[in-house]
Design a protein around this motif. Structure first.
Motif, PDB file in Angstrom:
ATOM      1  N   GLU A 226       0.843  -1.200   0.000  1.00 57.48           N
ATOM      2  CA  GLU A 226       0.000   0.000   0.000  1.00 57.48           C
ATOM      3  C   GLU A 226       0.876   1.247   0.000  1.00 57.48           C
ATOM      4  N   VAL A 227       0.571   2.203  -0.913  1.00 56.02           N
ATOM      5  CA  VAL A 227       1.330   3.461  -1.025  1.00 56.02           C
ATOM      6  C   VAL A 227       0.370   4.639  -1.004  1.00 56.02           C
ATOM      7  N   THR A 228      -0.750   4.467  -0.291  1.00 54.54           N
ATOM      8  CA  THR A 228      -1.784   5.512  -0.284  1.00 54.54           C
ATOM      9  C   THR A 228      -1.242   6.841   0.227  1.00 54.54           C
ATOM     10  N   GLU A 229      -0.519   6.816   1.328  1.00 54.21           N
ATOM     11  CA  GLU A 229      -0.003   8.066   1.902  1.00 54.21           C
ATOM     12  C   GLU A 229       0.975   8.749   0.951  1.00 54.21           C
ATOM     13  N   LEU A 230       1.839   7.953   0.310  1.00 51.54           N
ATOM     14  CA  LEU A 230       2.804   8.517  -0.632  1.00 51.54           C
ATOM     15  C   LEU A 230       2.098   9.162  -1.817  1.00 51.54           C
ATOM     16  N   VAL A 231       1.089   8.499  -2.342  1.00 56.03           N
ATOM     17  CA  VAL A 231       0.361   9.036  -3.493  1.00 56.03           C
ATOM     18  C   VAL A 231      -0.382  10.294  -3.126  1.00 56.03           C
ATOM     19  N   ASN A 232      -1.010  10.294  -1.945  1.00 56.70           N
ATOM     20  CA  ASN A 232      -1.737  11.502  -1.519  1.00 56.70           C
ATOM     21  C   ASN A 232      -0.800  12.693  -1.378  1.00 56.70           C
ATOM     22  N   ALA A 233       0.402  12.454  -0.842  1.00 58.46           N
ATOM     23  CA  ALA A 233       1.371  13.546  -0.705  1.00 58.46           C
ATOM     24  C   ALA A 233       1.805  14.055  -2.073  1.00 58.46           C
ATOM     25  N   LYS A 234       2.033  13.121  -2.985  1.00 55.49           N
ATOM     26  CA  LYS A 234       2.438  13.505  -4.338  1.00 55.49           C
ATOM     27  C   LYS A 234       1.350  14.316  -5.029  1.00 55.49           C
ATOM     28  N   ASN A 235       0.110  13.883  -4.821  1.00 53.13           N
ATOM     29  CA  ASN A 235      -1.029  14.570  -5.444  1.00 53.13           C
ATOM     30  C   ASN A 235      -1.148  16.014  -4.965  1.00 53.13           C
ATOM     31  N   LYS A 236      -0.876  16.215  -3.687  1.00 54.01           N
ATOM     32  CA  LYS A 236      -0.968  17.578  -3.163  1.00 54.01           C
ATOM     33  C   LYS A 236       0.088  18.485  -3.790  1.00 54.01           C
ATOM     34  N   ILE A 237       1.292  17.927  -3.961  1.00 50.69           N
ATOM     35  CA  ILE A 237       2.359  18.713  -4.602  1.00 50.69           C
ATOM     36  C   ILE A 237       1.966  19.034  -6.045  1.00 50.69           C
TER      37      ILE A 237
END
Length: 885
Positions: free
Chosen positions: A272-283
């Protein structure tokens, strides 16, 4: 008890048998050994003198290497069972070690032994056959296999332990339904389910929100092809803690293979990489806001440094030029269309003067696609008025340009159309009619189109159709098509048009705003149909009046048309003759031959010609000659036949009368010619006797001419016999090659100029009329001599091909034109043109030869090249040789 063992006739077989055997008495508990074969001695490392007369367990005590094997007890039990049941008893896989010769050590062995009772006439057991089989290798192999299985199970347990403790989610899903076979805790947490909820269940039944999102197809592809799949940052809807959320995972699908390499499922490894993807999306969201203003309208920005000629561009600018990222200025300049490069250069020069840059040019992407670019910019100056840079934007205007081009093409197409094209507004006035339409309806100019209501284009009764049928249908269904009557504004003529009209709706509201129409003047079409109908009627009248029967067929040979003449001849209906019905009126004896030839010619797409008899409507038999010409459609494909059929009954009668006359004349000529020939020969001998050589030579020449005349008369008689079916055959079996050899020797004696070359291969026996077949061979060879005056050799070849005896006569003479090859076997065919009188004869020899070969069940043919020579061949069935059974 008598322990003596009989020895009559068994010892040679017994001693030399490859299976170890020991003969044991039934005298328990001793079980004396009565005899032993060589194989047993070899297997146990013993000698015969140490065994015969000794008790079994005295020589073979308990196993010295393994007291636990209980071999003695097992053997006694087996002996007792065999004696008691009187059937063979077998001991499996027991250990008994064999001493190693020359040492005090033993070699480990395992055995499977059968004890077979031998009975006397009173059904009593006389003795036992003790036959051991050495299974040491097999037993040890089984032990090794068991150890390997145990090791594998241990490794599996260790692997499962590692599997369950892995930090990433791992699962094995079996079969086409992907049933969870094994799943570790991290994957359970990822799915938001317990191990009990997942194991043994169809994964898409447990996770219904993941259905229909393409995962089934990905799993199927891995399971069916064996090709792994890797996915990164893929969003999956998951119901976790009673809440549907999107979970992002990196995952790998690997095929699960059984030991035999069969793929039975899929191994899933997921993180699971949900947190990483969410952070990337915000950037990315922040970056997107910065680009959205420019990118939303497709604008690319650039800044050109006029001092260094370096350009700084946005990503969107690079994409306009077909690149994924910003590049140097030269990369962009290379893409300008050669014809438009001067436009760009001039615009740059003008910008330095005016302060504004503007141009529209074509560029060619690396994939060879062409695009239009519009560039606009402003020149930046320093305090001294010197230009420093140009900042501006670029826009891809390819669609705009193409739209303008398409619009121009469409306007050109509409204006040059021969059909009327119009747009009718909802108020009943036309807003547009093309030039062809204005001419068709009598409008003077475009202004008149706008001011004349549509009602003036129809008479009152025809306007009702427009108001009650056409417009309601267009409003309801969106279109109408059909024939309507319109009126010419200048002449008042009412004429038909075929109208295709359709509703035009507002793109935003969807409300109807006008009606488009495409009309075609039907007057030329109606005139053409009338002319065609007149032409068809004229053709029908011509074919009906034709004295010949006319017919047509399709590409499959089915008759599609016959004229009235054929209908009258057959006395049947037109429909009865279509398809293959026409064959029914052909005389039964001719029907199969005619049908077979027609089918053959259709398959080969040859022109068709055949003679046959029909049962005429007048009750008599009539002869017909049918001809068919192959014809082809516009695409060059075979489309069938167009043909005619002539009644040749009268010609046949004349032919018969001619044949009768020739037969009678030939017969009447034969006797006087024979008499003259006899007197000529006598006269020649008398003159020679009196020494009158010159006069005798003249009489000899007369005799030669009489021979030619006799041959011609014989040919005429044969033809009449063939035509009347009276040509007799005396068929019998004969050797083919000797007959050919004799004929060639006789002909060689009377031929000085040509040498006959024989190639007589093995042929065998032929059944036929020896004299008639010899007549054919003679004819072919004499023809070869006649038609090759400038050659020196004639080649005669025999052979066997496909159960047929073949003979070929090859000459190197004048040859035959290709278009005449199919005529050489016809009656009276002779060389045409300048050579017609060079080679004498009536043209009957090949016809007679052909008929003889056909009546003997054979076939005859010719291959020829004009100017190079001909090869005439015939084939006869070979008599099969009987074989002794």
């Amino acid at each position: 008890m008598d322990l003596k063992f009989p020895s009559h006739g068994y010892k040679d077989v017994f001693y030399n048998s490859i299976a170890p055997m020991l003969i044991v008495g039934t005298d328990a508990p001793h079980y004396t050994m009565l005899d032993v074969n060589n194989a047993y001695l070899f297997a146990t490392h013993t000698r015969r003198e140490d065994i015969i007369g000794q008790p079994v367990f005295g020589v073979f005590p308990a196993n010295p290497g393994d007291s636990m094997s209980k071999n003695v007890e097992r053997t006694i039990f087996s002996f007792e069972q065999a004696i008691k049941t009187k059937v063979t008893h077998t001991m499996y896989n027991y250990r008994y070690d064999i001493p190693i010769p020359g040492s005090n050590e033993f070699e480990e062995h395992y055995w499977t032994t059968s004890n077979t009772p031998v009975l006397n006439e009173s059904n009593e057991v006389l003795y036992l056959i003790h036959s051991p089989s050495n299974v040491t290798d097999l037993y040890k192999a089984q032990e090794r296999e068991g150890a390997a299985i145990a090791l594998t199970k241990k490794q599996q347990l260790q692997l499962q332990s590692v599997f369950m403790q892995a930090p990433v989610g791992i699962g094995i899903f079996k079969g086409p339904d992907y049933i969870a076979d094994l799943i570790n805790p991290p994957l359970c947490r990822l799915y938001g389910k317990t191990e009990a909820e997942l194991l043994g269940k169809k994964i898409f039944d447990v996770l219904p929100d993941a259905k229909g999102r393409g995962f089934e197809a990905l799993l199927d592809n891995v399971r069916l092809t064996g090709i792994p799949y890797r996915g990164e940052e893929l969003g999956i809807p998951m119901l976790r803690n009673d809440k549907l959320e999107t979970v992002y995972v990196n995952f790998v699908y690997e095929p699960f293979r059984e030991p035999d390499e069969t793929i039975t499922g899929v191994i899933v490894v997921a993180t699971e990489v949900t947190e990483l993807v969410n952070a990337k999306n915000k950037i990315e969201e922040v970056e997107l806001r910065n680009r959205i203003a420019v990118d939303a309208v497709g604008l690319g920005t650039f800044d050109l440094d006029l001092l260094t000629n370096e350009a700084f561009t946005s990503t969107q600018f690079a994409r306009i030029f077909g690149f994924e990222e910003a590049l140097s200025r030269n990369n962009y300049l290379e893409l300008f269309h050669p014809d438009d490069e001067p436009i760009r250069r001039q615009a740059l020069k003008d910008a330095l003067v005016t302060g504004r840059l503007f141009y529209e040019c074509r560029i060619i992407h690396k994939d060879s696609s062409m695009h239009w670019v519009r560039a606009e910019g402003k020149v930046i100056y320093d305090d001294n008025g010197k230009p420093l840079s140009i900042s501006g934007i670029a826009l891809d205007i390819t669609k705009e340009k193409k739209s303008a081009d398409e619009q121009r093409k469409l306007i050109s197409l509409v204006e040059n159309s021969v059909d009327l094209m119009s747009i009718l507004k909802m108020d009943g006035y036309n807003s547009y009619i093309n030039e062809a339409g204005r001419k068709l309806l009598g409008f003077k100019d475009e202004t008149e189109v706008l001011h004349r209501p549509v009602s003036e284009l129809h008479s009152p009764e025809h306007l009702l159709q427009v108001q009650q049928e056409v417009i309601p249908s267009v409003m309801k269904t969106g279109r109408w098509s059909g024939v309507m009557i319109v009126r010419h504004l200048q002449t008042g003529e009412n004429f038909p048009v075929y109208n295709n009209c359709f509703r035009i709706d507002d793109l935003v509201t969807g409300a109807p705003i006008s009606i488009g129409a495409v009309m075609r003047d039907m007057r030329p079409e109606l005139a053409a149909k009338a002319a065609l109908a007149d032409s068809e009627q004229m053709l029908r009248n011509i074919t009906t009046a034709s004295p010949a029967a006319l017919w047509m067929s399709d590409e499959n040979g089915h008759i599609t048309y016959v004229n009235q003449t054929w209908v009258n001849w057959t006395g049947t209906s037109y429909e009865a003759n279509l398809g293959s019905g026409w064959l029914q009126k052909i005389v039964e004896e001719d029907r199969i031959r005619v049908a077979d030839k027609f089918v053959s010619d259709v398959l080969e797409k040859r022109n068709y010609e055949v003679e046959f008899r029909i049962n005429h409507a007048d009750g008599k038999i009539h002869w017909c000659l049918a001809n068919g010409q192959a014809h082809y459609n516009n695409e060059g494909k075979f489309a069938g036949y167009i043909g005619s059929c002539m009644d040749i009954t009268e010609q046949k009668m004349l032919q018969q009368q001619k044949d009768d006359f020739i037969g009678i004349a030939s017969h009447e000529l034969k006797t006087p010619v024979t008499t003259i020939k006899g007197y000529a020969q006598i006269l020649e001998k008398m003159l020679q006797h009196h020494g009158l050589a010159r006069e005798a030579s003249m009489v000899s020449r007369m005799d030669t001419q009489l021979k030619s005349l006799t041959s011609l008369i014989a040919d005429l008689l044969d033809v009449t016999k063939i035509n009347s079916g009276r040509l007799q055959f005396n068929d019998r079996e004969f050797e083919f090659n000797p007959m050919v050899n004799d004929l060639v020797e006789d002909l060689q004696r009377i031929t000085d100029k040509h040498t006959f070359i024989l190639h007589l291969n093995k042929t065998g026996i032929v059944f036929g009329d020896r004299e008639r077949i010899g007549q054919v061979i003679t004819n072919l060879i004499t023809n070869a001599v006649k038609y090759s005056p400038g050659a020196e050799h004639i080649v005669i070849t025999t052979a066997i091909e496909n159960n047929e005896v073949t003979l070929c006569v090859e000459d190197y003479g004048i040859g035959i034109p290709r278009d005449k090859l199919d005529k050489v076997f016809e009656q009276f065919y002779r060389v045409s043109g300048d050579l017609q009188y060079t080679f004498p004869g009536l043209g009957l020899g090949l016809y007679i030869s052909s008929e003889i070969i056909k009546r003997e069940g054979g076939r005859i043919w010719v291959n020829s090249v004009e100017g190079k020579g001909s090869t005439f061949c015939f084939a006869l069935p070979l008599v099969k040789e009987e074989t002794d059974i």
